[in-house]
Scaffold this motif. Structure first.
Motif, PDB file in Angstrom:
ATOM      1  N   ILE A   6      -8.040 -16.429  -4.317  1.00 40.56           N
ATOM      2  CA  ILE A   6      -7.476 -15.910  -3.068  1.00 40.56           C
ATOM      3  C   ILE A   6      -5.996 -15.609  -3.243  1.00 40.56           C
ATOM      4  CG2 ILE A   6      -6.925 -16.508  -0.687  1.00 40.56           C
ATOM      5  CD1 ILE A   6      -9.516 -18.181  -0.682  1.00 40.56           C
ATOM      6  N   VAL A   7      -5.264 -16.513  -3.877  1.00 39.20           N
ATOM      7  CA  VAL A   7      -3.826 -16.293  -4.108  1.00 39.20           C
ATOM      8  C   VAL A   7      -3.617 -15.063  -4.977  1.00 39.20           C
ATOM      9  CG1 VAL A   7      -1.775 -17.234  -5.213  1.00 39.20           C
ATOM     10  CG2 VAL A   7      -3.212 -18.707  -3.789  1.00 39.20           C
ATOM     11  N   ALA A   8      -4.432 -14.911  -6.017  1.00 37.97           N
ATOM     12  CA  ALA A   8      -4.303 -13.752  -6.893  1.00 37.97           C
ATOM     13  C   ALA A   8      -4.533 -12.460  -6.115  1.00 37.97           C
ATOM     14  CB  ALA A   8      -5.300 -13.857  -8.045  1.00 37.97           C
ATOM     15  N   LEU A   9      -5.525 -12.462  -5.236  1.00 38.45           N
ATOM     16  CA  LEU A   9      -5.805 -11.271  -4.438  1.00 38.45           C
ATOM     17  C   LEU A   9      -4.613 -10.945  -3.530  1.00 38.45           C
ATOM     18  CD1 LEU A   9      -9.540 -11.763  -3.448  1.00 38.45           C
ATOM     19  CD2 LEU A   9      -8.578  -9.957  -4.861  1.00 38.45           C
ATOM     20  N   LEU A  10      -4.033 -11.988  -2.919  1.00 39.64           N
ATOM     21  CA  LEU A  10      -2.895 -11.761  -2.030  1.00 39.64           C
ATOM     22  C   LEU A  10      -1.718 -11.174  -2.811  1.00 39.64           C
ATOM     23  CD1 LEU A  10      -3.023 -14.953   0.194  1.00 39.64           C
ATOM     24  CD2 LEU A  10      -3.566 -12.608   0.852  1.00 39.64           C
ATOM     25  N   VAL A  11      -1.503 -11.664  -4.010  1.00 38.75           N
ATOM     26  CA  VAL A  11      -0.397 -11.154  -4.838  1.00 38.75           C
ATOM     27  C   VAL A  11      -0.633  -9.692  -5.179  1.00 38.75           C
ATOM     28  CG1 VAL A  11       0.727 -11.339  -7.081  1.00 38.75           C
ATOM     29  CG2 VAL A  11       0.220 -13.409  -5.758  1.00 38.75           C
ATOM     30  N   ILE A  12      -1.864  -9.364  -5.535  1.00 42.79           N
ATOM     31  CA  ILE A  12      -2.189  -7.975  -5.884  1.00 42.79           C
ATOM     32  C   ILE A  12      -1.986  -7.070  -4.673  1.00 42.79           C
ATOM     33  CG2 ILE A  12      -4.074  -6.430  -6.531  1.00 42.79           C
ATOM     34  CD1 ILE A  12      -5.175  -8.773  -8.215  1.00 42.79           C
ATOM     35  N   ILE A  13      -2.433  -7.525  -3.510  1.00 41.07           N
ATOM     36  CA  ILE A  13      -2.287  -6.722  -2.290  1.00 41.07           C
ATOM     37  C   ILE A  13      -0.811  -6.531  -1.962  1.00 41.07           C
ATOM     38  CG2 ILE A  13      -2.674  -6.716   0.197  1.00 41.07           C
ATOM     39  CD1 ILE A  13      -5.313  -8.216  -0.387  1.00 41.07           C
ATOM     40  N   ALA A  14      -0.027  -7.597  -2.073  1.00 41.58           N
ATOM     41  CA  ALA A  14       1.405  -7.508  -1.784  1.00 41.58           C
ATOM     42  C   ALA A  14       2.078  -6.532  -2.743  1.00 41.58           C
ATOM     43  CB  ALA A  14       2.037  -8.893  -1.890  1.00 41.58           C
ATOM     44  N   ALA A  15       1.711  -6.591  -4.021  1.00 37.81           N
ATOM     45  CA  ALA A  15       2.290  -5.694  -5.017  1.00 37.81           C
ATOM     46  C   ALA A  15       1.920  -4.245  -4.693  1.00 37.81           C
ATOM     47  CB  ALA A  15       1.797  -6.077  -6.406  1.00 37.81           C
ATOM     48  N   ALA A  16       0.682  -4.024  -4.293  1.00 36.24           N
ATOM     49  CA  ALA A  16       0.234  -2.672  -3.965  1.00 36.24           C
ATOM     50  C   ALA A  16       1.016  -2.127  -2.776  1.00 36.24           C
ATOM     51  CB  ALA A  16      -1.256  -2.683  -3.653  1.00 36.24           C
ATOM     52  N   ILE A  17       1.275  -2.978  -1.789  1.00 45.65           N
ATOM     53  CA  ILE A  17       2.029  -2.547  -0.615  1.00 45.65           C
ATOM     54  C   ILE A  17       3.460  -2.193  -1.021  1.00 45.65           C
ATOM     55  CG2 ILE A  17       3.008  -3.320   1.578  1.00 45.65           C
ATOM     56  CD1 ILE A  17       0.457  -5.030   1.923  1.00 45.65           C
ATOM     57  N   LEU A  18       4.072  -3.023  -1.849  1.00 41.58           N
ATOM     58  CA  LEU A  18       5.441  -2.755  -2.290  1.00 41.58           C
ATOM     59  C   LEU A  18       5.521  -1.442  -3.056  1.00 41.58           C
ATOM     60  CD1 LEU A  18       6.610  -6.298  -3.400  1.00 41.58           C
ATOM     61  CD2 LEU A  18       7.447  -4.965  -1.470  1.00 41.58           C
ATOM     62  N   ILE A  19       4.539  -1.193  -3.933  1.00 42.34           N
ATOM     63  CA  ILE A  19       4.518   0.052  -4.699  1.00 42.34           C
ATOM     64  C   ILE A  19       4.349   1.233  -3.753  1.00 42.34           C
ATOM     65  CG2 ILE A  19       3.200   1.386  -6.379  1.00 42.34           C
ATOM     66  CD1 ILE A  19       2.554  -1.313  -7.747  1.00 42.34           C
ATOM     67  N   TYR A  20       3.469   1.077  -2.752  1.00 40.43           N
ATOM     68  CA  TYR A  20       3.231   2.152  -1.787  1.00 40.43           C
ATOM     69  C   TYR A  20       4.520   2.480  -1.026  1.00 40.43           C
ATOM     70  CZ  TYR A  20       1.479   4.509   2.373  1.00 40.43           C
ATOM     71  OH  TYR A  20       1.271   5.392   3.367  1.00 40.43           O
ATOM     72  N   ILE A  21       5.241   1.429  -0.594  1.00 41.15           N
ATOM     73  CA  ILE A  21       6.479   1.644   0.164  1.00 41.15           C
ATOM     74  C   ILE A  21       7.531   2.315  -0.721  1.00 41.15           C
ATOM     75  CG2 ILE A  21       8.403   0.461   1.271  1.00 41.15           C
ATOM     76  CD1 ILE A  21       6.382  -1.640   2.230  1.00 41.15           C
ATOM     77  N   ARG A  22       7.633   1.875  -1.974  1.00 42.56           N
ATOM     78  CA  ARG A  22       8.615   2.493  -2.871  1.00 42.56           C
ATOM     79  C   ARG A  22       8.331   3.970  -3.087  1.00 42.56           C
ATOM     80  NH1 ARG A  22      10.265  -1.594  -7.810  1.00 42.56           N
ATOM     81  NH2 ARG A  22      11.250  -3.183  -6.536  1.00 42.56           N
ATOM     82  N   LYS A  23       7.056   4.304  -3.302  1.00 42.42           N
ATOM     83  CA  LYS A  23       6.691   5.704  -3.516  1.00 42.42           C
ATOM     84  C   LYS A  23       6.983   6.524  -2.266  1.00 42.42           C
ATOM     85  CE  LYS A  23       3.202   5.201  -7.098  1.00 42.42           C
ATOM     86  NZ  LYS A  23       1.792   5.395  -7.459  1.00 42.42           N
TER      87      LYS A  23
END
Ligand SMILES: [Zn+2]
Length: 46
Positions: A6-23
């Protein structure tokens, strides 16, 4: 051991959101995720 997954999934989701915002910021989007393309970022203050 399920907590680690669950923690790994949350980290992946958070990273994806950060990448999306940066783009989005690189494209010059002022209001991320807003359906109004002409929005200047003030729609959240209504
Ligand atoms: Zn907006």
């Amino acid at each position: 051991m399920e907590n680690i997954i669950i923690v790994a999934l949350l980290v992946i989701i958070a990273a994806a959101i950060l990448i999306y915002i940066r783009k989005a910021k690189k494209r010059g989007v002022k209001c991320i995720g807003c359906p109004n393309k002409n929005c200047n970022g003030k729609c959240n203050k209504n």
